[in-house]
Motif scaffolding. Structure first.
Motif, PDB file in Angstrom:
ATOM      1  N   HIS A 127       0.836  -1.208   0.000  1.00  0.00           N
ATOM      2  CA  HIS A 127       0.000   0.000   0.000  1.00  0.00           C
ATOM      3  C   HIS A 127       0.867   1.252   0.000  1.00  0.00           C
ATOM      4  O   HIS A 127       2.000   1.238   0.474  1.00  0.00           O
ATOM      5  CB  HIS A 127      -0.911   0.024   1.232  1.00  0.00           C
ATOM      6  CG  HIS A 127      -1.913  -1.071   1.234  1.00  0.00           C
ATOM      7  ND1 HIS A 127      -1.653  -2.310   1.767  1.00  0.00           N
ATOM      8  CD2 HIS A 127      -3.175  -1.129   0.740  1.00  0.00           C
ATOM      9  CE1 HIS A 127      -2.713  -3.078   1.605  1.00  0.00           C
ATOM     10  NE2 HIS A 127      -3.653  -2.385   0.988  1.00  0.00           N
TER      11      HIS A 127
ATOM     12  N   TRP B 106      -4.785   8.802   2.677  1.00  0.00           N
ATOM     13  CA  TRP B 106      -5.607   7.712   2.155  1.00  0.00           C
ATOM     14  C   TRP B 106      -4.697   6.530   1.845  1.00  0.00           C
ATOM     15  O   TRP B 106      -3.605   6.688   1.276  1.00  0.00           O
ATOM     16  CB  TRP B 106      -6.331   8.135   0.890  1.00  0.00           C
ATOM     17  CG  TRP B 106      -7.576   8.929   1.137  1.00  0.00           C
ATOM     18  CD1 TRP B 106      -7.819   9.804   2.156  1.00  0.00           C
ATOM     19  CD2 TRP B 106      -8.742   8.934   0.327  1.00  0.00           C
ATOM     20  NE1 TRP B 106      -9.062  10.345   2.027  1.00  0.00           N
ATOM     21  CE2 TRP B 106      -9.661   9.826   0.906  1.00  0.00           C
ATOM     22  CE3 TRP B 106      -9.101   8.269  -0.832  1.00  0.00           C
ATOM     23  CZ2 TRP B 106     -10.920  10.068   0.367  1.00  0.00           C
ATOM     24  CZ3 TRP B 106     -10.349   8.517  -1.378  1.00  0.00           C
ATOM     25  CH2 TRP B 106     -11.252   9.401  -0.770  1.00  0.00           C
ATOM     26  N   LYS B 107      -5.131   5.331   2.193  1.00  0.00           N
ATOM     27  CA  LYS B 107      -4.363   4.101   1.983  1.00  0.00           C
ATOM     28  C   LYS B 107      -4.851   3.442   0.695  1.00  0.00           C
ATOM     29  O   LYS B 107      -6.027   3.109   0.567  1.00  0.00           O
ATOM     30  CB  LYS B 107      -4.564   3.170   3.177  1.00  0.00           C
ATOM     31  CG  LYS B 107      -3.762   1.900   3.122  1.00  0.00           C
ATOM     32  CD  LYS B 107      -4.024   1.076   4.386  1.00  0.00           C
ATOM     33  CE  LYS B 107      -3.233  -0.209   4.364  1.00  0.00           C
ATOM     34  NZ  LYS B 107      -3.538  -1.031   5.561  1.00  0.00           N
ATOM     35  N   ILE B 108      -3.921   3.274  -0.258  1.00  0.00           N
ATOM     36  CA  ILE B 108      -4.275   2.764  -1.587  1.00  0.00           C
ATOM     37  C   ILE B 108      -3.407   1.552  -1.918  1.00  0.00           C
ATOM     38  O   ILE B 108      -2.181   1.599  -1.777  1.00  0.00           O
ATOM     39  CB  ILE B 108      -4.066   3.865  -2.651  1.00  0.00           C
ATOM     40  CG1 ILE B 108      -4.944   5.084  -2.311  1.00  0.00           C
ATOM     41  CG2 ILE B 108      -4.358   3.336  -4.052  1.00  0.00           C
ATOM     42  CD1 ILE B 108      -4.623   6.322  -3.098  1.00  0.00           C
ATOM     43  N   SER B 109      -4.038   0.473  -2.372  1.00  0.00           N
ATOM     44  CA  SER B 109      -3.316  -0.732  -2.768  1.00  0.00           C
ATOM     45  C   SER B 109      -2.566  -0.473  -4.075  1.00  0.00           C
ATOM     46  O   SER B 109      -3.165  -0.001  -5.042  1.00  0.00           O
ATOM     47  CB  SER B 109      -4.287  -1.894  -2.954  1.00  0.00           C
ATOM     48  OG  SER B 109      -3.640  -2.982  -3.592  1.00  0.00           O
TER      49      SER B 109
ATOM     50  N   LYS C 177      -7.239  -0.181  -5.305  1.00  0.00           N
ATOM     51  CA  LYS C 177      -8.400   0.150  -4.476  1.00  0.00           C
ATOM     52  C   LYS C 177      -8.004   0.945  -3.232  1.00  0.00           C
ATOM     53  O   LYS C 177      -7.041   0.618  -2.555  1.00  0.00           O
ATOM     54  CB  LYS C 177      -9.134  -1.117  -4.059  1.00  0.00           C
ATOM     55  CG  LYS C 177      -9.803  -1.796  -5.230  1.00  0.00           C
ATOM     56  CD  LYS C 177     -10.566  -3.021  -4.804  1.00  0.00           C
ATOM     57  CE  LYS C 177     -11.194  -3.673  -6.042  1.00  0.00           C
ATOM     58  NZ  LYS C 177     -11.751  -4.976  -5.723  1.00  0.00           N
TER      59      LYS C 177
ATOM     60  N   GLN D 231      -8.540   1.913   0.534  1.00  0.00           N
ATOM     61  CA  GLN D 231      -8.966   1.093   1.664  1.00  0.00           C
ATOM     62  C   GLN D 231     -10.007   1.808   2.515  1.00  0.00           C
ATOM     63  O   GLN D 231      -9.987   3.028   2.644  1.00  0.00           O
ATOM     64  CB  GLN D 231      -7.746   0.721   2.514  1.00  0.00           C
ATOM     65  CG  GLN D 231      -6.645   0.041   1.711  1.00  0.00           C
ATOM     66  CD  GLN D 231      -7.089  -1.247   1.050  1.00  0.00           C
ATOM     67  OE1 GLN D 231      -7.357  -2.216   1.721  1.00  0.00           O
ATOM     68  NE2 GLN D 231      -7.183  -1.247  -0.281  1.00  0.00           N
ATOM     69  N   ASP D 232     -10.905   1.011   3.123  1.00  0.00           N
ATOM     70  CA  ASP D 232     -11.935   1.539   4.029  1.00  0.00           C
ATOM     71  C   ASP D 232     -11.295   2.357   5.144  1.00  0.00           C
ATOM     72  O   ASP D 232     -10.190   2.036   5.569  1.00  0.00           O
ATOM     73  CB  ASP D 232     -12.728   0.384   4.656  1.00  0.00           C
ATOM     74  CG  ASP D 232     -13.637  -0.321   3.648  1.00  0.00           C
ATOM     75  OD1 ASP D 232     -14.003   0.319   2.646  1.00  0.00           O
ATOM     76  OD2 ASP D 232     -13.968  -1.493   3.874  1.00  0.00           O
TER      77      ASP D 232
ATOM     78  N   CYS E 222     -10.655   4.424  -6.344  1.00  0.00           N
ATOM     79  CA  CYS E 222      -9.585   3.582  -6.868  1.00  0.00           C
ATOM     80  C   CYS E 222      -8.742   4.382  -7.855  1.00  0.00           C
ATOM     81  O   CYS E 222      -9.153   5.432  -8.329  1.00  0.00           O
ATOM     82  CB  CYS E 222     -10.132   2.320  -7.525  1.00  0.00           C
ATOM     83  SG  CYS E 222     -11.092   2.616  -9.006  1.00  0.00           S
TER      84      CYS E 222
END
Length: 108
Positions: free
Chosen positions: A64, A72-75, A80, A82-83, A88
């Motif tokens: 991530h 914001w945490k993004i893969s 995507k 993350q909650d 995305c």
């Protein structure tokens, strides 16, 4: 119908810092490229869907990246967010050949 692909050289493997992002250009796209622990290379679009933060400048943890603007945490694998956040970014396939890193883009 088979989709034609466009392979674009973006950098050398040894020019990628581990667990840090790097901004690269692929045609008219600005991308963020990451070399993860273990050497896995991932490429995503370089703008957070929230407020356009530069993801290559974010902190990398596992698979991530954290947007430097609002965390914001993004893969970097599937793009995507993350909650509890939603959204995305586009991800891109990568090919490494003779230490050259290529991004695979669909042809227009």
């Amino acid at each position: 119908m088979e989709q034609l692909l466009n392979k674009i050289f973006v950098t050398k493997v040894n020019e990628l810092p581990e667990k840090l992002g790097k901004t690269v250009q692929a045609g008219d796209l600005e991308l963020a490229i990451f070399k993860l622990e273990g050497g896995d290379i991932r490429v995503i679009e370089n703008r957070c869907p929230h407020k356009g933060g530069v993801l290559a400048e974010g902190m990398v943890s596992g698979k991530h990246v954290f947007c430097p603007m609002h965390d914001w945490k993004i893969s970097v694998v599937d793009g995507k967010v993350q909650d509890p956040d939603v959204g995305c970014v586009q991800t891109f396939d990568v090919e490494v050949k003779n230490e050259n890193v290529y991004v695979i883009l669909p042809q227009k």
